[in-house]
Design a protein around this motif. Structure first.
Motif, PDB file in Angstrom:
ATOM      1  N   THR A  11       0.743  -1.290  -0.002  1.00 46.91           N
ATOM      2  CA  THR A  11       0.092   0.153  -0.066  1.00 46.91           C
ATOM      3  C   THR A  11       0.652   1.335  -0.042  1.00 46.91           C
ATOM      4  N   LEU A  12       0.378   2.423  -0.324  1.00 50.21           N
ATOM      5  CA  LEU A  12       0.833   3.504  -0.458  1.00 50.21           C
ATOM      6  C   LEU A  12       1.471   3.881   1.136  1.00 50.21           C
ATOM      7  N   PHE A  49      -2.124  13.874  -0.222  1.00 48.36           N
ATOM      8  CA  PHE A  49      -1.375  14.654  -1.271  1.00 48.36           C
ATOM      9  C   PHE A  49      -0.876  13.731  -2.335  1.00 48.36           C
ATOM     10  N   LEU A  50      -0.503  12.609  -1.905  1.00 47.56           N
ATOM     11  CA  LEU A  50      -0.071  11.634  -2.985  1.00 47.56           C
ATOM     12  C   LEU A  50      -0.875  11.039  -3.795  1.00 47.56           C
ATOM     13  N   LYS A  52      -3.594  12.327  -4.704  1.00 46.14           N
ATOM     14  CA  LYS A  52      -4.035  13.398  -5.792  1.00 46.14           C
ATOM     15  C   LYS A  52      -2.884  13.918  -6.706  1.00 46.14           C
ATOM     16  N   THR A  53      -1.619  13.416  -6.414  1.00 45.16           N
ATOM     17  CA  THR A  53      -0.493  14.097  -7.248  1.00 45.16           C
ATOM     18  C   THR A  53       0.236  12.717  -7.984  1.00 45.16           C
ATOM     19  N   PRO A  54      -0.124  12.329  -9.216  1.00 44.74           N
ATOM     20  CA  PRO A  54       0.602  11.253  -9.459  1.00 44.74           C
ATOM     21  C   PRO A  54       2.128  11.472  -9.626  1.00 44.74           C
ATOM     22  N   TRP A  55       2.704  12.617 -10.066  1.00 46.88           N
ATOM     23  CA  TRP A  55       4.076  12.868 -10.259  1.00 46.88           C
ATOM     24  C   TRP A  55       4.837  12.722  -9.004  1.00 46.88           C
ATOM     25  N   ALA A  56       4.400  13.092  -7.812  1.00 47.32           N
ATOM     26  CA  ALA A  56       4.762  12.921  -6.420  1.00 47.32           C
ATOM     27  C   ALA A  56       4.938  11.601  -6.020  1.00 47.32           C
ATOM     28  N   ARG A  57       3.466  10.972  -6.176  1.00 40.25           N
ATOM     29  CA  ARG A  57       3.528   9.312  -5.737  1.00 40.25           C
ATOM     30  C   ARG A  57       4.624   8.570  -6.640  1.00 40.25           C
ATOM     31  N   ALA A  58       4.684   8.800  -8.083  1.00 39.86           N
ATOM     32  CA  ALA A  58       5.807   8.239  -8.767  1.00 39.86           C
ATOM     33  C   ALA A  58       6.992   8.532  -8.148  1.00 39.86           C
ATOM     34  N   LYS A  59       7.552   9.576  -7.715  1.00 39.97           N
ATOM     35  CA  LYS A  59       8.762   9.826  -6.954  1.00 39.97           C
ATOM     36  C   LYS A  59       9.003   9.199  -5.926  1.00 39.97           C
ATOM     37  N   VAL A  60       7.919   9.206  -4.940  1.00 38.51           N
ATOM     38  CA  VAL A  60       7.972   8.225  -3.858  1.00 38.51           C
ATOM     39  C   VAL A  60       8.184   6.694  -3.980  1.00 38.51           C
TER      40      VAL A  60
END
Length: 69
Positions: A11-12, A49-50, A52-60
């Motif tokens: 999970t995230l 936040f993550l 709702k924000t695909p680019w930030a989730r991808a970085k994490v």
């Protein structure tokens, strides 16, 4: 059938918690420049936040793979 996705089954929240345990909020903020990691960080606000924000989730997720694979 097995998945080729190294994050399959994670999970995230598990990813974020593992990163905070390993590198801390300061380390996360240094690697992924987003306000939710710098200003009063919490798992709950960061997850919101993550998601709702695909680019930030991808970085994490990429950071997780660097630290745990």
């Amino acid at each position: 059938m097995t998945s080729n996705d190294p994050l399959h089954g994670l999970t995230l929240q598990a990813i974020l918690t593992a990163l905070v345990d390993r590198i801390g909020w300061d380390g996360l903020a240094h690697q992924v420049d987003v306000r939710c990691f710098k200003h009063e960080p919490s798992i709950k606000s960061s997850l919101t936040f993550l998601r709702k924000t695909p680019w930030a989730r991808a970085k994490v997720e990429q950071l997780y793979l660097q630290h745990f694979s």
